[in-house]
Design an enzyme around this catalytic site. Structure first.
Site, PDB file in Angstrom:
ATOM      1  N   ASP A 134     125.783   6.741 -23.427  1.00 57.57           N
ATOM      2  CA  ASP A 134     124.951   6.216 -24.515  1.00 57.57           C
ATOM      3  C   ASP A 134     123.831   7.188 -24.882  1.00 57.57           C
ATOM      4  O   ASP A 134     123.361   7.950 -24.038  1.00 57.57           O
ATOM      5  CB  ASP A 134     124.384   4.852 -24.081  1.00 57.57           C
ATOM      6  N   ARG A 148     123.858  11.462 -36.990  1.00 57.53           N
ATOM      7  CA  ARG A 148     124.342  10.856 -35.747  1.00 57.53           C
ATOM      8  C   ARG A 148     125.658  11.488 -35.277  1.00 57.53           C
ATOM      9  O   ARG A 148     125.899  11.645 -34.091  1.00 57.53           O
ATOM     10  CB  ARG A 148     124.557   9.342 -35.941  1.00 57.53           C
ATOM     11  N   HIS A 176     127.345  12.760 -31.586  1.00 55.52           N
ATOM     12  CA  HIS A 176     128.643  12.434 -30.968  1.00 55.52           C
ATOM     13  C   HIS A 176     129.398  13.712 -30.601  1.00 55.52           C
ATOM     14  O   HIS A 176     130.059  13.774 -29.573  1.00 55.52           O
ATOM     15  CB  HIS A 176     129.486  11.560 -31.909  1.00 55.52           C
ATOM     16  N   LEU A 210     142.388  14.256 -10.692  1.00 56.91           N
ATOM     17  CA  LEU A 210     141.525  13.197 -11.230  1.00 56.91           C
ATOM     18  C   LEU A 210     142.263  12.312 -12.241  1.00 56.91           C
ATOM     19  O   LEU A 210     142.992  12.817 -13.087  1.00 56.91           O
ATOM     20  CB  LEU A 210     140.325  13.860 -11.938  1.00 56.91           C
ATOM     21  N   ARG A 240     121.531  -2.669 -19.936  1.00 59.66           N
ATOM     22  CA  ARG A 240     122.565  -3.693 -20.171  1.00 59.66           C
ATOM     23  C   ARG A 240     123.955  -3.102 -19.979  1.00 59.66           C
ATOM     24  O   ARG A 240     124.146  -1.900 -19.876  1.00 59.66           O
ATOM     25  CB  ARG A 240     122.418  -4.314 -21.565  1.00 59.66           C
ATOM     26  N   SER A 282     126.668  -4.060 -22.057  1.00 53.28           N
ATOM     27  CA  SER A 282     127.337  -3.911 -23.355  1.00 53.28           C
ATOM     28  C   SER A 282     128.860  -4.118 -23.281  1.00 53.28           C
ATOM     29  O   SER A 282     129.623  -3.345 -23.871  1.00 53.28           O
ATOM     30  CB  SER A 282     127.007  -2.547 -23.982  1.00 53.28           C
TER      31      SER A 282
HETATM   32  C1  IPE Z   1     127.958   1.004 -25.517  1.00 57.75           C
HETATM   33  O1  IPE Z   1     126.939   1.592 -26.235  1.00 57.75           O
HETATM   34  C2  IPE Z   1     129.283   1.490 -26.009  1.00 57.75           C
HETATM   35  C3  IPE Z   1     129.577   2.900 -25.743  1.00 57.75           C
HETATM   36  C4  IPE Z   1     128.828   3.735 -25.083  1.00 57.75           C
HETATM   37  C5  IPE Z   1     130.824   3.349 -26.266  1.00 57.75           C
HETATM   38  P1  IPE Z   1     126.298   0.903 -27.509  1.00 57.75           P
HETATM   39  O2  IPE Z   1     125.261   1.814 -28.012  1.00 57.75           O
HETATM   40  O3  IPE Z   1     127.362   0.502 -28.461  1.00 57.75           O
HETATM   41  O4  IPE Z   1     125.685  -0.421 -26.890  1.00 57.75           O
HETATM   42  P2  IPE Z   1     124.446  -1.309 -27.339  1.00 57.75           P
HETATM   43  O5  IPE Z   1     124.598  -1.554 -28.811  1.00 57.75           O
HETATM   44  O6  IPE Z   1     123.223  -0.529 -27.028  1.00 57.75           O
HETATM   45  O7  IPE Z   1     124.569  -2.530 -26.515  1.00 57.75           O
HETATM   46  C1  IPE Z   2     126.949   6.322 -27.630  1.00 58.83           C
HETATM   47  O1  IPE Z   2     125.868   6.749 -28.371  1.00 58.83           O
HETATM   48  C2  IPE Z   2     128.277   6.595 -28.284  1.00 58.83           C
HETATM   49  C3  IPE Z   2     128.918   5.411 -28.849  1.00 58.83           C
HETATM   50  C4  IPE Z   2     128.520   4.183 -28.737  1.00 58.83           C
HETATM   51  C5  IPE Z   2     130.135   5.653 -29.603  1.00 58.83           C
HETATM   52  P1  IPE Z   2     125.217   5.862 -29.496  1.00 58.83           P
HETATM   53  O2  IPE Z   2     125.864   6.183 -30.795  1.00 58.83           O
HETATM   54  O3  IPE Z   2     125.247   4.424 -29.138  1.00 58.83           O
HETATM   55  O4  IPE Z   2     123.738   6.411 -29.488  1.00 58.83           O
HETATM   56  P2  IPE Z   2     122.408   5.584 -29.673  1.00 58.83           P
HETATM   57  O5  IPE Z   2     122.430   4.468 -28.680  1.00 58.83           O
HETATM   58  O6  IPE Z   2     122.400   5.089 -31.076  1.00 58.83           O
HETATM   59  O7  IPE Z   2     121.323   6.564 -29.397  1.00 58.83           O
HETATM   60 MG    MG Z   3     123.942   3.261 -28.114  1.00 56.78          MG
END
Ligand code: IPE
Ligand code: IPE
Ligand code: MG
Length: 240
Positions: free
Chosen positions: A26, A39, A43, A137, A193, A195
């Site tokens: 995350d 964003r 990624h 792995l 959390r 999630s």
């Molecule tokens: C959880 O992250 C899902 C992934 C890392 C793929 P999110 O960014 O989607 O989760 P929330 O919205 O903070 O719960």
């Molecule tokens: C995690 O990073 C990747 C995915 C959920 C796909 P986020 O895109 O949730 O990044 P933040 O939480 O917005 O910083």
């Molecule tokens: Mg996130």
């Protein structure tokens, strides 16, 4: 001839490692925002972190690595971001194939297939098939994955199979991939959390949360998480 081992390698050899590590990757969005970037670039950097972490996990002797790449809730994001994530995953599979085969890694995906493009499903299935006899792995990507969806899908498989009763062990066989439970769950970017990740499997996982954003997570961060895990007193409800 005497072979000298690098200090970092000695450290790894001395470190006990969990069998299965699961990671909620995350913070890609926040990493990009901090730099005034879109964003999607976050990624892309996140994919680069993943490459480092897989290689290092294999080197450390971790047997199973499960990473959360796209949740069943992530469809709520803008169409542009969702498309970029789909494209990135397809490209990732294509680019990683060589590395996966060279390093004897078994690739698999946990998640639902609906709404995923036929081309992406084909790419996933091809690499799963190609790498299925690899013995290093096991690298499991949770993609279009939800913990509740996985449990409901398992229950539906059980109903279809006509089996009359089930226990905890036999239930696990109906999950997307029947892997041992993770001993360690890592979440980056400080969010406290789950999630909807691996709800069944993390019943007794140790949780490690770091403020480091996923694109900044690297080999040293993985070692730090494992060192921290090694200090835990795991009681499983008993008394020591
Ligand atoms: C959880 O992250 C899902 C992934 C890392 C793929 P999110 O960014 O989607 O989760 P929330 O919205 O903070 O719960
Ligand atoms: C995690 O990073 C990747 C995915 C959920 C796909 P986020 O895109 O949730 O990044 P933040 O939480 O917005 O910083
Ligand atoms: Mg996130």
């Amino acid at each position: 001839m005497v072979q000298f081992t690098k200090r970092s390698e000695v450290k790894i050899m001395e470190m006990g490692v969990p069998n299965h590590v699961a990671i909620i990757m995350d913070g890609n969005g926040r990493w990009a925002k901090k730099r005034g970037l879109p964003r999607t670039l976050g990624h892309r950097e996140g994919a680069a972190s993943l490459r480092k972490v897989i290689t290092h996990a294999a080197k450390m002797g971790i047997k199973y690595l499960t990473v959360y790449a796209f949740s069943t809730e992530n469809w709520k994001r803008s169409q542009d971001e969702v498309s970029a994530l789909m494209f990135l995953f397809k490209t990732y599979i294509k680019n990683e194939e060589k590395n996966i085969m060279k390093n004897n890694i078994r690739f698999m995906v946990s998640g639902r297939k609906d709404n995923v493009s036929p081309a992406l499903i084909k790419a996933i299935e091809n690499l799963e098939e190609k790498s299925k006899n690899n013995t290093g792995l096991t690298f499991n990507i949770a993609f279009n994955y939800g913990g509740r969806a996985e449990i409901v899908d398992a229950v539906n498989k059980i109903i279809e199979s006509g089996v009359e009763s089930i226990d905890e062990e036999s239930f696990s066989k109906y999950l997307y991939n029947d892997l041992p439970d993770p001993e360690l769950l890592i979440r980056t970017s400080g969010e406290l959390r789950i999630s909807n990740f691996l709800l069944w499997q993390i019943a007794y996982s140790e949780i490690y949360i770091t403020d480091t954003l996923w694109p900044d997570f690297d080999e040293a961060e993985l070692e730090k998480a494992i060192e921290n895990f090694n200090k835990r007193d795991r009681r499983f409800g008993g008394v020591k």
